[in-house]
Design a protein around this motif. Structure first.
Motif, PDB file in Angstrom:
ATOM      1  N   UNK A  47       7.707  42.908  29.244  1.00 13.33           N
ATOM      2  CA  UNK A  47       8.442  41.826  28.575  1.00 13.33           C
ATOM      3  C   UNK A  47       9.844  41.781  29.689  1.00 13.33           C
ATOM      4  N   UNK A  48      10.401  42.813  30.049  1.00 15.47           N
ATOM      5  CA  UNK A  48      11.544  42.867  30.843  1.00 15.47           C
ATOM      6  C   UNK A  48      11.175  42.271  32.359  1.00 15.47           C
ATOM      7  N   UNK A  49       9.983  42.378  32.895  1.00 19.82           N
ATOM      8  CA  UNK A  49       9.700  41.694  34.142  1.00 19.82           C
ATOM      9  C   UNK A  49       9.859  40.255  34.145  1.00 19.82           C
ATOM     10  N   UNK A  50       9.163  39.788  32.931  1.00 21.54           N
ATOM     11  CA  UNK A  50       9.181  38.327  32.673  1.00 21.54           C
ATOM     12  C   UNK A  50      10.514  38.000  32.353  1.00 21.54           C
ATOM     13  N   UNK A  51      11.432  38.601  31.514  1.00 25.27           N
ATOM     14  CA  UNK A  51      12.671  38.279  31.267  1.00 25.27           C
ATOM     15  C   UNK A  51      13.561  38.088  32.414  1.00 25.27           C
ATOM     16  N   UNK A  52      13.386  38.959  33.563  1.00 26.26           N
ATOM     17  CA  UNK A  52      14.031  38.889  34.669  1.00 26.26           C
ATOM     18  C   UNK A  52      13.678  37.659  35.516  1.00 26.26           C
ATOM     19  N   UNK A  53      12.383  37.372  35.480  1.00 19.81           N
ATOM     20  CA  UNK A  53      12.037  36.136  36.182  1.00 19.81           C
ATOM     21  C   UNK A  53      12.203  34.897  35.775  1.00 19.81           C
ATOM     22  N   UNK A  54      12.528  35.076  34.321  1.00 18.51           N
ATOM     23  CA  UNK A  54      12.807  33.633  33.426  1.00 18.51           C
ATOM     24  C   UNK A  54      14.415  33.500  33.429  1.00 18.51           C
ATOM     25  N   UNK A  55      15.142  34.259  33.654  1.00 17.31           N
ATOM     26  CA  UNK A  55      16.759  34.049  33.731  1.00 17.31           C
ATOM     27  C   UNK A  55      16.939  33.041  34.504  1.00 17.31           C
ATOM     28  N   UNK A  56      17.979  32.245  34.435  1.00  9.94           N
ATOM     29  CA  UNK A  56      18.388  31.131  35.086  1.00  9.94           C
ATOM     30  C   UNK A  56      18.652  31.642  36.781  1.00  9.94           C
ATOM     31  N   UNK A  57      18.621  30.794  37.665  1.00 10.81           N
ATOM     32  CA  UNK A  57      18.764  31.385  38.926  1.00 10.81           C
ATOM     33  C   UNK A  57      20.169  31.936  39.293  1.00 10.81           C
TER      34      UNK A  57
END
Length: 417
Positions: free
Chosen positions: A386-396
């Motif tokens: 979940x953390x990996x996907x959260x990192x990549x889903x954050x606004x640039x």
């Protein structure tokens, strides 16, 4: 005050769930110096195995394949190790690992670089300085206390500067407890959105059943104390030995599992203290959680730690614990002293008093087991995913640390932007 150990918000959870279904798992690169003997490497190998079993694409870059836990290395071609350099062999480990990681990033284009502990921060910072936005997102697990009160005063300003540099270079941090997460935001001066509390997978659920045997009812003389950890300055074994000499009874025994550069000096200290016959240096053990139930009390005298895995293993076994306040995570781990005796670091008299009054049955076993159950691989793998996907889903603009320079995104970043 924000509670860092709270689950993802409903908005974040919706984003992560959607992303997990919409895109392939992120490509993760992990760098390690060697398979052990430290707890950082042990946990990292456990995580890699768990991530791969969960279907994640994880590549391991290993500086040296030789080590006490080499038989625990995840199998497959996605695990690589570096050849020795001519003339200097395997020296300059961080430099060798840095150069190999640069090549691996160019060859495999990972989305995330996972740094398993504080010792790998130098590699992460140099990579970010060299690659800028071509560097994959970096997730660093904080494996040691950041206060470092043991450090000489003259070094502390430089250490504080180094922490701030890490905060600017490393994109996201995994902390082991709420107090540690607050310490990261304060000492490294990072936004709280870049710090998450993730369980440390010291155990598997099956381990809880394997080690939860009731204590032996066979009579024996004295109490059997146990300590586990590398024989290095960080662990402050001299304090433990002096406290044991002052607080132990004539029939008490202490077994120390671990190897390190300080072994000879510690053996000589035990002789000078007159306790050589009562102390056994048992060397490294790869199966420590099955050794612990044969003892009565765990001792930990470290100057600093992150969240000692052996304390979690002792809780799972139902052992009483005597430990120093060596990190921000220690008090919540022991429920503010309800699951163990906490003494200030360096307080030899208090440590000796705790040994003197220790009792093998002084532990709330159901409560200790419940506490240990929070630190399993079954909890850690989905939390990291979940953390990996959260990192990549954050606004640039919030995804990266401030050191990064403008550059093109990775393919998975582009899908999630």
């Amino acid at each position: 005050m924000q509670c860092f150990s709270q689950p993802l918000s409903q908005t974040d959870k919706a984003i992560v769930d959607s992303d997990c279904e919409a895109v392939s798992p992120p490509h993760v690169l992990v760098v390690l110096h060697a398979p052990g003997p430290g707890g950082v490497e042990r946990i990292a190998l456990r995580l890699i195995t768990g991530w791969r079993r969960a279907g994640m694409d994880v590549r391991l870059m290993l500086g040296n394949p030789a080590g006490p836990m080499q038989h625990d290395l995840p199998p497959g071609s996605a695990t690589q190790h570096l050849p020795s350099w001519p003339l200097i062999g395997r020296h300059l480990a961080s430099l060798r690992l840095l150069l190999a990681t640069l090549r691996a990033i160019d060859a495999h284009r990972p989305d995330i670089l996972f740094c398993a502990g504080n010792a790998y921060a130098i590699v992460a910072v140099l990579l970010k300085l060299r690659l800028g936005r071509r560097c994959p997102l970096i997730l660093a697990k904080i494996s040691n206390d950041l206060m470092r009160s043991d450090m000489p005063a003259i070094m502390r300003p430089f250490y504080r500067l180094w922490l701030r540099i890490q905060g600017r270079a490393i994109d996201h941090f995994a902390a082991l407890s709420d107090p540690m997460a607050r310490e990261v935001t304060a000492r490294m001066r990072v936004d709280r959105a870049r710090v998450r509390v993730v369980p440390n997978p010291v155990l598997a659920l099956a381990d809880l059943d394997a080690v939860a045997a009731p204590p032996s009812t066979l009579p024996r003389q004295g109490r059997h104390f146990v300590a586990v950890g590398r024989l290095e300055r960080q662990k402050d074994y001299p304090l433990m030995l002096r406290a044991f000499a002052a607080g132990s009874g004539p029939d008490d025994r202490l077994t120390i599992f671990g190897e390190g550069r300080a072994r000879f000096r510690l053996e000589r200290l035990a002789e000078r203290l007159g306790i050589a016959a009562k102390v056994r240096f048992a060397g490294f053990s790869a199966d420590i959680r099955h050794q612990l139930p044969h003892h009565d009390v765990l001792l930990l005298s470290s100057r600093y730690e992150g969240q000692p895995g052996v304390v979690v293993e002792a809780l799972a076994c139902g052992l009483p614990i005597i430990a120093t306040r060596c990190c921000a995570s220690m008090s919540p781990l022991l429920d503010d002293g309800a699951l163990g005796t906490l003494v200030d670091g360096g307080d030899e008299a208090a440590f000796a008093d705790a040994i003197r009054t220790a009792h093998r049955d002084r532990q709330d076993r159901p409560r200790a087991r419940e506490k240990a159950a929070a630190f399993t691989i079954e909890r850690a793998v989905p939390a990291y995913r979940a953390l990996f996907h959260h990192m990549l889903a954050m606004p640039p603009h919030r995804r990266r640390a401030t050191f990064a320079k403008p550059c093109s995104q990775s393919p998975l970043e582009a899908q999630l932007s």
